[in-house]
Design a protein around this motif. Structure first.
Motif, PDB file in Angstrom:
ATOM      1  N   ALA A  45       0.856  -1.154   0.224  1.00  0.00           N
ATOM      2  CA  ALA A  45       0.239   0.080   0.028  1.00  0.00           C
ATOM      3  C   ALA A  45       0.918   1.236  -0.137  1.00  0.00           C
ATOM      4  CB  ALA A  45      -0.770  -0.049   1.176  1.00  0.00           C
ATOM      5  N   GLN A  46       0.576   2.279  -0.642  1.00  0.00           N
ATOM      6  CA  GLN A  46       1.281   3.465  -0.812  1.00  0.00           C
ATOM      7  C   GLN A  46       1.676   4.338   0.069  1.00  0.00           C
ATOM      8  OE1 GLN A  46      -0.311   4.273  -4.701  1.00  0.00           O
ATOM      9  NE2 GLN A  46       1.816   3.486  -5.704  1.00  0.00           N
ATOM     10  N   SER A  47       0.603   4.116   1.223  1.00  0.00           N
ATOM     11  CA  SER A  47       0.894   4.932   2.456  1.00  0.00           C
ATOM     12  C   SER A  47       0.257   4.581   3.551  1.00  0.00           C
ATOM     13  CB  SER A  47       0.409   6.478   1.995  1.00  0.00           C
ATOM     14  OG  SER A  47      -0.952   6.571   2.223  1.00  0.00           O
ATOM     15  N   GLU A  48       0.767   4.601   4.617  1.00  0.00           N
ATOM     16  CA  GLU A  48       0.400   3.843   5.936  1.00  0.00           C
ATOM     17  C   GLU A  48      -0.555   5.071   6.518  1.00  0.00           C
ATOM     18  OE1 GLU A  48       0.961   0.325   4.787  1.00  0.00           O
ATOM     19  OE2 GLU A  48       0.012   0.900   6.869  1.00  0.00           O
ATOM     20  N   PRO A  49      -1.506   4.655   7.548  1.00  0.00           N
ATOM     21  CA  PRO A  49      -2.414   5.680   8.190  1.00  0.00           C
ATOM     22  C   PRO A  49      -1.429   5.937   9.561  1.00  0.00           C
ATOM     23  CG  PRO A  49      -3.488   3.659   7.839  1.00  0.00           C
ATOM     24  CD  PRO A  49      -2.164   3.303   7.451  1.00  0.00           C
ATOM     25  N   ASN A  50      -1.555   7.168  10.237  1.00  0.00           N
ATOM     26  CA  ASN A  50      -1.132   7.305  11.451  1.00  0.00           C
ATOM     27  C   ASN A  50      -2.023   6.921  12.348  1.00  0.00           C
ATOM     28  OD1 ASN A  50       0.948   8.584  10.094  1.00  0.00           O
ATOM     29  ND2 ASN A  50      -0.335  10.747  10.083  1.00  0.00           N
ATOM     30  N   PHE A  51      -1.800   5.703  13.125  1.00  0.00           N
ATOM     31  CA  PHE A  51      -2.945   5.261  14.140  1.00  0.00           C
ATOM     32  C   PHE A  51      -2.998   6.021  15.254  1.00  0.00           C
ATOM     33  CE2 PHE A  51      -4.152   1.785  11.507  1.00  0.00           C
ATOM     34  CZ  PHE A  51      -3.215   1.358  10.831  1.00  0.00           C
ATOM     35  N   VAL A  52      -4.181   6.398  15.923  1.00  0.00           N
ATOM     36  CA  VAL A  52      -4.361   7.169  16.763  1.00  0.00           C
ATOM     37  C   VAL A  52      -5.765   6.914  17.619  1.00  0.00           C
ATOM     38  CG1 VAL A  52      -3.756   9.612  15.627  1.00  0.00           C
ATOM     39  CG2 VAL A  52      -6.083   8.620  15.298  1.00  0.00           C
ATOM     40  N   SER A  53      -5.965   7.375  18.670  1.00  0.00           N
ATOM     41  CA  SER A  53      -7.130   7.099  19.471  1.00  0.00           C
ATOM     42  C   SER A  53      -8.304   8.106  19.109  1.00  0.00           C
ATOM     43  CB  SER A  53      -7.112   7.449  21.126  1.00  0.00           C
ATOM     44  OG  SER A  53      -5.794   6.508  21.336  1.00  0.00           O
ATOM     45  N   ILE A  54      -9.630   7.580  19.186  1.00  0.00           N
ATOM     46  CA  ILE A  54     -10.728   8.317  18.824  1.00  0.00           C
ATOM     47  C   ILE A  54     -10.721   9.945  19.511  1.00  0.00           C
ATOM     48  CG2 ILE A  54     -13.277   8.718  18.890  1.00  0.00           C
ATOM     49  CD1 ILE A  54     -13.387   5.682  18.256  1.00  0.00           C
ATOM     50  N   SER A  55     -10.208   9.765  20.854  1.00  0.00           N
ATOM     51  CA  SER A  55     -10.085  11.049  21.598  1.00  0.00           C
ATOM     52  C   SER A  55      -9.125  12.175  20.889  1.00  0.00           C
ATOM     53  CB  SER A  55      -9.786  10.830  22.885  1.00  0.00           C
ATOM     54  OG  SER A  55      -8.670  10.058  23.061  1.00  0.00           O
ATOM     55  N   ASP A  56      -8.189  11.317  20.078  1.00  0.00           N
ATOM     56  CA  ASP A  56      -7.176  12.424  19.341  1.00  0.00           C
ATOM     57  C   ASP A  56      -7.860  13.156  18.115  1.00  0.00           C
ATOM     58  OD1 ASP A  56      -4.891   9.691  19.719  1.00  0.00           O
ATOM     59  OD2 ASP A  56      -5.105  11.600  21.108  1.00  0.00           O
ATOM     60  N   LYS A  97     -10.073  18.258  16.426  1.00  0.00           N
ATOM     61  CA  LYS A  97      -8.722  18.456  17.092  1.00  0.00           C
ATOM     62  C   LYS A  97      -7.626  18.760  15.918  1.00  0.00           C
ATOM     63  CE  LYS A  97      -9.627  16.518  21.392  1.00  0.00           C
ATOM     64  NZ  LYS A  97      -9.110  15.654  22.364  1.00  0.00           N
ATOM     65  N   ALA A  98      -7.018  19.890  16.107  1.00  0.00           N
ATOM     66  CA  ALA A  98      -6.042  20.300  15.108  1.00  0.00           C
ATOM     67  C   ALA A  98      -5.012  19.380  14.863  1.00  0.00           C
ATOM     68  CB  ALA A  98      -5.369  21.624  15.458  1.00  0.00           C
ATOM     69  N   ALA A  99      -4.560  18.771  15.892  1.00  0.00           N
ATOM     70  CA  ALA A  99      -3.392  18.140  16.013  1.00  0.00           C
ATOM     71  C   ALA A  99      -3.574  16.768  15.168  1.00  0.00           C
ATOM     72  CB  ALA A  99      -3.188  17.394  17.149  1.00  0.00           C
ATOM     73  N   ASN A 100      -4.914  16.372  14.875  1.00  0.00           N
ATOM     74  CA  ASN A 100      -5.018  15.379  13.994  1.00  0.00           C
ATOM     75  C   ASN A 100      -5.343  15.598  12.654  1.00  0.00           C
ATOM     76  OD1 ASN A 100      -7.745  13.292  12.766  1.00  0.00           O
ATOM     77  ND2 ASN A 100      -5.771  12.175  13.866  1.00  0.00           N
ATOM     78  N   MET A 101      -5.399  16.946  12.286  1.00  0.00           N
ATOM     79  CA  MET A 101      -5.565  17.428  11.096  1.00  0.00           C
ATOM     80  C   MET A 101      -4.192  17.590  10.260  1.00  0.00           C
ATOM     81  SD  MET A 101      -8.613  20.185  12.433  1.00  0.00           S
ATOM     82  CE  MET A 101      -9.630  20.424  10.894  1.00  0.00           C
TER      83      MET A 101
END
Ligand code: BQZ
Length: 699
Positions: A45-56, A97-101
């Protein structure tokens, strides 16, 4: 090279059909028919997600101040046409949340230009009308929970995200789930969203047998005997037979629990309007009806048949960013009414902005075009989550009212040796290569997909391509070519001993669907089966499929085969209308085959269990039962690619085109923006907002 030789040999063989058929009298023992399943070709796959928590990702919180586009303030609020933004928002809006954008807080402006292959029937989603797909209904209809963005949530924290239901808690004994709806949110016409909208959907659409909501919500989707009640305007309570069936929270997401505007729909529903029939209720809001109230980020303000649907930002949208800017950032959405193949072409050309590249035939060209530096769009492949199967109608007790020939075919479909013969006559390598060469397509026997969470190779039974054995099995069933025309005949006394003719349903909106169906038709000939094409456009195909009026159907499968947790009820006939290819017959019961009873039992145990180890074990049982019994005939499996115009920001890394939902949900379009210096001049109705429901257009 190999299959060319094969092909040539087959053509010769067909000449002497009689001869070929008789040779294969040798019945081979069952276990000899299975083989080692080749691993899918390497395809990163050409790019991996940045795995986070829902609260992030989000929370619900009141903010000190709120903002909106300046022209909304000046042209609408200051002129008294709209209340101030703070009054239009709920007590505690959803806050991203801006940090997840990926690119942070955005700016207002610009448009996303979608191209779609569907056509809108009307706006009554919960009444069963389609809006044309391609992200329209996903954008208009908000649901109790949300799952599209879960592709980036840590596996051990996986659960549906809050949405219209902002929080919930289980009772001590685990049988009751109390949900708290977002308080003070409004439909796009300013009418309050509350439990009346939720209960209208449940009582008068889900529980009303005369209504079939779009995307197939049925009472059993939420568990046999489940009840739902409103405790007050913002609190609802579920009561389940099972203990803590967290599974149903996924069914409360898109596409099966997305309430409609009861203040608009109720007056058209026969229960509240005796002059209306159910057909009139379903069709009460045709595509020409503008400004239908929605909870989504954009509202339809213009519709030109076979041309375009234009949507403008919802002034009452109930989500904001951390600076209190009311979302969405994009002012307008376009849906050009064209074809799915054209969607790919326009996206790589830059005259469209978005596509789920899902038709393998277009891959090479799309890759070539988007590889150029000057390419307007970027293309990123995800995991292999696009899969096709040949589904056989397994109802022997009248679903779809088959005629004598149809009933005889149903009886064959319900016979394991028959299904084994069909699956062994399918040359999957050749099918995959006929779509696209290279490392895309994988040999797919059916069942859960390789590379997905609950997949287990050792539990996957594979019957390799083996025409000789396949013919021997049909000989064993007494399907002999009694009139020597190369087509097997039903035994004496069955369907008049006629040729075995089988119809195959496929969707003409996609080249892949009809190409694969034609491949199946061609590969059934050496088996002496005459398969006849019944190719229909999207909506007609969906209606035929849902009413069971087909023998076989070639289909792109749903999210249940990818994620298992989304659409779980469709994994087996857990209810009279939950399975895609085995529903209740004329007596209201589903005539389950013995292994199906086991499948239903496994799926129900999975739904009732919240123990991950137990759930993984159950899905191994499911995969073995499914593939050993050829529940459907897998055809091919391949990765899709997301194509997005490069001017868009906040596109999450590794967003798959399809997993828990389609990319139109996965990328969270309401927080996608275009930096000021890259904004195009595409808005058709700049600085306007949706007008009165049913009014002529934007205000
Ligand atoms: C994606 C999707 C968004 C439906 C539809 C369409 C219908 C089916 C399926 C896909 C289209 C696009 O799929 O192909 O890429 O944009 O809309 O909803 O195939 O005919 O009934 O299930 O989702």
């Amino acid at each position: 090279m190999r299959w060319e030789v094969l092909l040539k040999k087959h053509i010769y063989a067909l000449g002497g059909a009689g001869l070929l058929l008789s040779v294969s009298m040798l019945a081979l023992p069952a276990q000899e028919l299975t083989g080692e399943l080749p691993d899918p070709p390497e395809f990163a796959a050409q790019s991996e997600p940045n795995f986070v928590s829902i609260s992030d990702i989000l929370e619900f919180r009141a903010l000190p101040e709120y903002h909106e586009p300046d022209w909304v303030t000046s042209k609408y609020v200051e002129t008294g046409k709209l209340p101030p933004v703070a009054e239009r928002l709920p007590k505690e809006p959803m806050v991203y949340k801006a940090a997840n954008m990926p690119d942070g807080i955005g700016v207002y402006g610009d448009t996303m230009r979608h191209v779609i292959g569907g056509r809108p029937e009307g706006w009554n989603y919960i009444g069963g009308q389609s809006q044309g797909w391609g992200g329209i209904d996903i954008g208009l209809s908000e649901c109790l929970t949300r799952t599209g963005p879960l592709f980036e949530v840590k596996a051990d924290e996986l659960e549906p995200m809050p949405n219209l239901a902002k929080s919930w808690e289980w009772s001590e004994d685990g049988h009751q789930l109390t949900m708290h709806l977002i308080e003070g949110a409004k439909w796009s016409d300013g009418d309050p969203f509350d439990s009346e909208d939720v209960m209208f959907y449940w009582n008068d659409n889900i529980l009303d047998p005369n209504v079939s909501p779009l995307n197939g919500g049925t009472p059993e989707t939420f568990g046999e005997g489940t009840t739902l009640e409103a405790l007050d305007a913002y609190t609802i309570r579920w009561t389940f037979k099972e203990v803590r069936p967290t599974q149903y929270l996924y069914a409360m997401a898109y596409g099966t629990f997305c309430p409609g505007p009861s203040h608009i729909l109720k007056p058209e529903h026969p229960k509240y309007n005796a002059d209306n029939t159910y057909e009139e209720y379903k069709n009460a809001f045709p595509p020409e009806y503008m400004n239908i109230p929605v909870m989504g980020a954009w509202v339809p303000v213009e519709y030109r048949p076979d041309d375009i649907i234009v949507m403008r930002r919802n002034p009452y949208y109930w989500k904001v960013d951390e600076n209190g800017n009311q979302l969405p950032y994009l002012n307008e959405m376009h849906y050009r009414l064209s074809t799915w193949a054209d969607r790919d072409v326009q996206a790589v050309a830059g005259s469209g902005d978005f596509s789920n590249l899902e038709q393998a035939e277009s891959y090479v060209e799309a890759l070539r075009r988007s590889a150029e530096d000057s390419a307007p769009a970027r293309l990123q492949f995800g995991a292999r989550t696009i899969g096709y199967a040949l589904r056989m109608n397994l109802s022997g007790n009248g679903w779809g009212e088959p005629d004598e020939r149809g009933q005889a075919v149903r009886e064959l479909n319900r016979n394991l040796d028959f299904r084994k013969a069909v699956t062994m006559a399918v040359d999957r390598q050749r099918l995959g290569d006929s779509l696209v060469r290279g490392p895309f397509t994988a040999i797919y026997p059916g069942g859960l997909y390789a590379g997905t969470t609950y997949y287990d190779k050792d539990s996957t039974v594979y019957y390799p391509y083996n025409l000789e054995a396949a013919n021997a099995l049909l000989d064993g069933l007494g399907l002999m070519d009694t009139d020597g025309n190369g087509i097997r005949n039903f035994p004496e006394g069955t369907a008049g001993g006629a040729d075995v003719e089988i119809t195959v349903l496929a969707n003409t909106d996609y080249g892949t669907d009809t190409n694969l169906a034609e491949g199946v038709i061609a590969q059934m000939e050496p088996l002496g089966l005459r398969v006849i094409a019944n190719f229909q456009s999207g909506t007609a195909r969906d209606d035929i499929a849902q009413s069971g009026q087909y023998d076989w159907s070639v289909e792109r499968q749903g999210s249940e085969m990818v994620s298992v947790v989304q659409g779980t009820a469709a994994l087996a006939p857990t209810g009279p209308r939950t399975s895609y290819f085995h529903r209740a017959g004329s007596d209201g019961t589903v005539d389950l085959l013995p292994f199906e009873t086991e499948l239903v039992d496994v799926v129900n145990k999975f739904i009732a269990s919240s123990d991950n180890a137990e759930r993984a074990e159950l899905m191994k049982q499911y995969q073995r039962l499914y593939t050993e019994n050829v529940y459907s005939v897998g055809l091919t499996q391949y990765p899709g690619a997301l194509i997005i115009n490069k001017r868009f920001a906040n596109i999450p890394a590794g967003a798959p085109i399809f997993m828990f939902n389609w990319a139109e949900d996965n990328i969270i379009r309401e927080r996608v923006f275009v930096p000021e210096d890259k904004q195009g001049d595409y808005e058709l109705h700049p600085e306007t907002l949706p007008g009165e429901p049913g009014g002529a257009g934007p205000m």
